[in-house]
Design an enzyme around this catalytic site. Structure first.
Site, mmCIF file in Angstrom:
data_model
loop_
_atom_site.group_PDB
_atom_site.id
_atom_site.type_symbol
_atom_site.label_atom_id
_atom_site.label_comp_id
_atom_site.label_asym_id
_atom_site.label_seq_id
_atom_site.Cartn_x
_atom_site.Cartn_y
_atom_site.Cartn_z
ATOM 1 N N CYS A 104 1.101 -0.868 0.188
ATOM 2 C CA CYS A 104 -0.250 0.032 -0.021
ATOM 3 C C CYS A 104 0.819 1.145 -0.020
ATOM 4 C CB CYS A 104 -0.539 0.005 1.640
ATOM 5 S SG CYS A 104 -2.233 1.488 1.784
ATOM 6 N N CYS A 107 -0.414 4.163 2.054
ATOM 7 C CA CYS A 107 -0.500 4.090 3.856
ATOM 8 C C CYS A 107 -0.668 2.813 4.115
ATOM 9 C CB CYS A 107 -1.623 4.365 4.581
ATOM 10 S SG CYS A 107 -3.830 3.774 3.473
ATOM 11 N N SER A 108 -1.108 2.361 4.824
ATOM 12 C CA SER A 108 -0.311 0.550 5.378
ATOM 13 C C SER A 108 -1.971 0.182 4.774
ATOM 14 C CB SER A 108 -0.086 0.966 7.035
ATOM 15 O OG SER A 108 -1.632 1.253 7.514
ATOM 16 N N CYS A 109 -2.963 -0.369 3.812
ATOM 17 C CA CYS A 109 -3.607 -0.526 3.725
ATOM 18 C C CYS A 109 -3.417 -2.238 4.189
ATOM 19 C CB CYS A 109 -4.357 -0.533 2.453
ATOM 20 S SG CYS A 109 -5.339 0.839 2.565
#
Lengths: 198, 117
Positions: A104, A107-109
């Site tokens: 991702c 961000c950090s999906c």
């Protein structure tokens, strides 16, 4: 002034989180027990063992595998895994010719119901910025060297769709039970930075 | 109103909160179609990564209709539209340094793309 070698000072982010939590509790916006229950759930009950069960089922049951690749969310829910950050799941299959890896960049999906919370490196700027540019170099650092002929597919999870990799079943595991197969499956293999080995 | 533990766990156990919408919206693109990502630089929230702006790709799959984050993140309209998996070659995105057999698959909303004739 008293000091203790066992207590390190809190980092800025830890102080900020504690301050926010205290405020939310003081103002009656969140119940402390709700925070504790959620932390307990994601620390102890939800994690990559869930995803490993999905992978093992797909390896032993071709009809389940077909459903998993066609309708990820529903097939994963058959095994009891659903909820936040797994509402719209797409499962991508590694084969002899294709290797999939997830990131991702924004961000950090990450697919919580099947893989739990993301590892720190997955959220780090170096992984996120480098894996899209030089995936083979990054995979090599994880110990995975792919043949030149293999197509590397990097999935950048920019929308609410959450991905999970269905790794290849290792050779020589024909005699293993579904539970024994699940025990071989690692978190990193379901992110696509390693393969499953026997 | 405070969220209690039972509600928090209940919500996390349920189907969560999908931003997929059960509404009919005509897709602007179809699988196999060639697109170019618009060069946009919005001041607010967007889900179109900068590194792909201006790049050409091919629609791989239509995921259905979702909330559009650029407007919704700022308290605006849901602006329902299709999200697609779009395939870009590493050569297209990175030029000479891009891997010969590397591809990127990225989720892209209708409003971020134009058709390439």
């Amino acid at each position: 002034m008293a000091s203790s070698a066992h207590t390190r000072p809190l980092s800025d982010i830890e102080i900020r989180v504690k301050a926010l939590e205290s405020l939310l509790v003081e103002k009656g916006l969140v119940d402390q027990a709700a925070v504790d229950a959620l932390i307990d759930k994601y620390e102890h009950k939800v994690g990559p063992r869930n995803g490993a069960k999905v992978v093992a089922r797909a390896w032993v049951d071709p009809e389940y595998k077909a459903r998993l690749l066609a309708h990820g969310t529903e097939a994963i829910e058959e095994l009891g895994f659903s909820g936040m950050q797994g509402e719209d799941m797409v499962v991508v299959e590694n084969t002899a010719d294709v290797h999939n890896v997830l990131v991702c960049t924004l961000c950090s999906c990450y697919p919580w119901p099947t893989l739990g919370l993301p590892p720190v490196w997955y959220k780090s700027a170096p992984y996120r910025s480098r894996v899209v540019i030089e995936p083979r170099g990054v995979l090599k650092e994880f110990g995975l060297e792919l043949p030149e002929a293999t197509e590397v597919r990097v999935w950048d999870s920019t929308s609410e769709v959450r991905y999970m990799v269905l790794p290849e079943r290792p050779a020589g595991t024909e005699h293993l039970s579904e539970d024994e197969l699940a025990a071989l499956v690692t978190r990193d293999a379901m992110i696509g930075v390693t393969k499953v080995s026997k | 109103m405070s969220i209690n533990a039972a509600q928090a766990i209940g919500a996390s156990n349920s189907r969560g909160g999908s931003t997929k919408l059960d509404v009919e919206v005509a897709p602007r693109f179809a699988a196999g179609q060639r697109i170019r990502v618009r060069k946009i630089n919005p001041a607010g929230h967007t889900r179109m990564p900068q590194y792909l702006r201006g790049c050409e790709g091919v629609i791989a799959q239509d995921f259905g209709v979702f909330v559009f984050p650029d407007t919704h993140a700022h308290g605006g309209d849901q602006k329902p539209q299709h999200v697609y998996s779009v395939r870009f070659t590493a050569k297209e995105v990175w030029g000479r340094e891009g891997g010969e057999r590397d591809v990127l698959l990225v989720d892209v909303w209708d409003d971020y793309m134009d058709a390439v004739p």
